[in-house]
Design a protein around this motif. Structure first.
Motif, short mmCIF file in Angstrom:
data_model
loop_
_atom_site.label_atom_id
_atom_site.label_comp_id
_atom_site.label_asym_id
_atom_site.label_seq_id
_atom_site.Cartn_x
_atom_site.Cartn_y
_atom_site.Cartn_z
N ARG A 1 -17.19 -7.12 -25.79
CA ARG A 1 -17.28 -6.20 -24.41
C ARG A 1 -15.14 -6.67 -24.65
N ALA A 2 -14.95 -8.14 -25.21
CA ALA A 2 -13.73 -8.33 -25.18
C ALA A 2 -12.78 -7.57 -26.21
N VAL A 3 -13.60 -7.75 -27.73
CA VAL A 3 -12.58 -6.97 -28.51
C VAL A 3 -12.44 -5.82 -28.09
N ILE A 4 -13.34 -4.70 -27.21
CA ILE A 4 -13.13 -3.16 -27.00
C ILE A 4 -12.24 -3.23 -26.29
N LEU A 5 -11.91 -4.31 -24.85
CA LEU A 5 -11.09 -3.89 -23.92
C LEU A 5 -9.38 -4.55 -24.75
N GLY B 1 -8.72 -3.27 -27.28
CA GLY B 1 -8.56 -1.80 -28.51
C GLY B 1 -9.16 -1.62 -30.14
N GLY B 2 -10.05 -2.61 -29.70
CA GLY B 2 -10.91 -3.21 -30.84
C GLY B 2 -12.00 -2.08 -31.21
N VAL B 3 -12.69 -1.46 -32.23
CA VAL B 3 -13.50 -1.30 -32.11
C VAL B 3 -14.98 -2.34 -32.03
N ALA B 4 -16.25 -0.83 -30.97
CA ALA B 4 -16.97 -1.19 -30.42
C ALA B 4 -18.16 -1.68 -31.58
#
Ligand SMILES: *Cc1c(COP(=O)(O)O)cnc(C)c1O
Length: 460
Positions: free
Chosen positions: A47-51, A53-56
């Motif tokens: 979730r932190a990666v996505i928040l 702006g990263g790829v899920a």
């Protein structure tokens, strides 16, 4: 924004992940609860990666991350490090590294059953306290000896067994704090002995002790000022003077030597530390010292002295609370054997380190430097000092040759060195990371060189 929401919603739930084969394997290895926790952590990371702006990550990546986390949680928190600080008895880094023979003896006894408290001749209960005793006595000239968990415990035991509800006279210049909150006045209070302070911080005479003796006095005590030094206008009576005074009044002389060396430190270019043998020969009735300071063995506290005194200690309930385990006893015994065989300097790591010349250390350091190739730019060998440390020989140091790294980013380089496996602990001096190979074991040098290469490479 909507895209991010979608990616967050697209993450699998814990329940879904739990149904995978990977999660089943994890549950078998770590249990269900640890698996669920690891999956939650891995999902939170995703979730932190996505928040940001990263790829899920996909389900497989999340499962792999969770498996890694579960495995990590099982890694021991206590692990070996490479001591490149040059502090030989570094208390924070575990004090004395052990000789191969000591490790073998500890392992041998730890692996199975032993005659720890069993008399093999008689086929009945024996005493664990006999094991190292004859060697200690042979080496120190003591009538009897007792080994306990550490020297702080040894001092507490001695005062509790010999001086509870009685007075002990001690010089103001020796009311020391050893470190870790171990203060002589507090230990006295804990033991129930009444402390009678005499003299001044810098000067105490035999007549000061004598004037303080009352009918409630049972002992005079000397404490070696292990970790500081009072310089200049100072005076302390000798151990022999104190012993004579104590005995003429029917009192005991207790001598807490702290580091308690058996070898003469003057042979290593250091000031002479009082040895255990000297203290006993001067008339001390009981001498206490550490097993893992200048003795160079496993953590232990040694009490040596008159047989009648040691017998009183053995009978005290604290002895049971402070008892050493079988592996330690085996290690203490094996370590003492090195002294009997006159091989301490070649076999006991701390004495080997003490005996290394700056020239020898320079050769090792130059080898490391040569191995760095291009990465050696900005590195150099400089003269410096190795510390004895560990509450032994305050302020005393041995000349050494340091490998100094480039003078930028010292904190970052030191932190990177600590993050390796094994971690390397170095010193920072004048804004540069410096490594002292005196405290690096010969078999660690190769790893250290490779690690430096990585750390200094521009792509780090
Ligand atoms: C280090 C020291 C102690 C404590 O010994 P440990 O083995 O660390 O418990 C006690 N007294 C003196 C004088 C010391 O130097």
């Amino acid at each position: 924004m909507a895209d991010m929401q979608e990616r967050l919603r697209g993450l699998p739930g814990v329940d879904t992940l739990l149904q995978s084969q990977a999660a089943e394997a994890m549950a078998l290895a770590h249990g269900r609860e640890a698996t669920v926790n690891a999956l939650r952590l891995a999902l939170a990371e995703a979730r932190a990666v996505i928040l940001q702006g990263g790829v899920a990550p996909d389900a497989d990546a999340i499962l792999a991350a969770a498996s890694h986390l579960a495995e990590q949680a099982l890694q021991p928190t206590l692990r070996p490090v490479i001591n490149a600080t040059g502090v030989i008895l570094h208390t924070n880094l575990g004090r004395a590294p052990l000789s191969a023979a000591v490790v073998a003896a500890m392992r041998h006894v730890a692996e199975g059953y032993s005659n720890l408290e069993y008399d093999l001749d008689e086929g009945r209960r024996g005493s664990r306290y006999v094991h190292a005793e004859s060697l200690v006595c042979r080496l120190t000239g003591a009538e009897a000896a007792l080994v306990v968990n550490n020297n702080a415990g040894a001092v507490l035991l001695a005062l509790s067994a010999l001086a509870r509800d009685a007075e002990v006279v001690i010089s103001r210049g020796q009311l020391v704090e050893i470190g870790g909150g171990f203060r002589i006045p507090d230990v006295m209070a804990q033991s129930g002995a009444k402390l009678v302070e005499v003299g001044t911080t810098n000067r105490t005479y035999a007549r000061d002790y004598e004037a303080a003796i009352s009918e409630r006095t049972v002992a005079l005590m000397r404490v070696h000022t292990s970790n500081f030094r009072i310089q200049g206008f100072t005076f302390q009576p000798t151990t022999a003077d104190l012993a004579e005074l104590a005995h003429s009044h029917g009192l005991l002389l207790l001598d807490d030597l702290g580091s308690g060396t058996l070898l003469d430190t003057a042979h290593y270019g250091l000031p002479h530390e009082p040895t255990v043998q000297e203290s006993l020969a001067a008339g001390a009735d009981l001498v206490t010292f550490s097993g893992d300071k200048l003795l160079g063995g496993p953590q232990a506290g040694l009490l040596v002295g008159r047989a009648a005194v040691i017998q009183r200690l053995r009978e005290h309930p604290l002895t049971r609370a402070l008892r050493v385990d079988k592996a330690t006893l085996a290690g203490v015994q094996a370590n003492l054997t090195h002294y009997v065989r006159m091989e301490a300097e070649s076999e006991i790591p701390i004495w080997r380190m003490m005996s290394l010349t700056p020239e020898r250390i320079a050769v090792e350091a130059q080898n490391v430097l040569d191995g760095l190739g291009n990465m050696a730019a900005g590195c150099e060998l400089i003269p410096g000092q190795s510390m004895i440390g560990g509450g032994s020989l305050p302020e005393e140091s041995l000349p050494t040759i340091l490998l100094a790294l480039p003078s930028s980013d010292a904190d970052a380089i030191a932190a990177t060195l600590r993050r390796g496996d094994p971690p390397v602990v170095a010193r920072i001096q004048d804004g540069r990371v410096v490594l002292d190979l005196r405290t690096v074991a010969p078999e660690e040098v190769c790893y250290l060189a490779r690690r430096l290469e990585q750390v200094l490479s521009p792509s780090r």
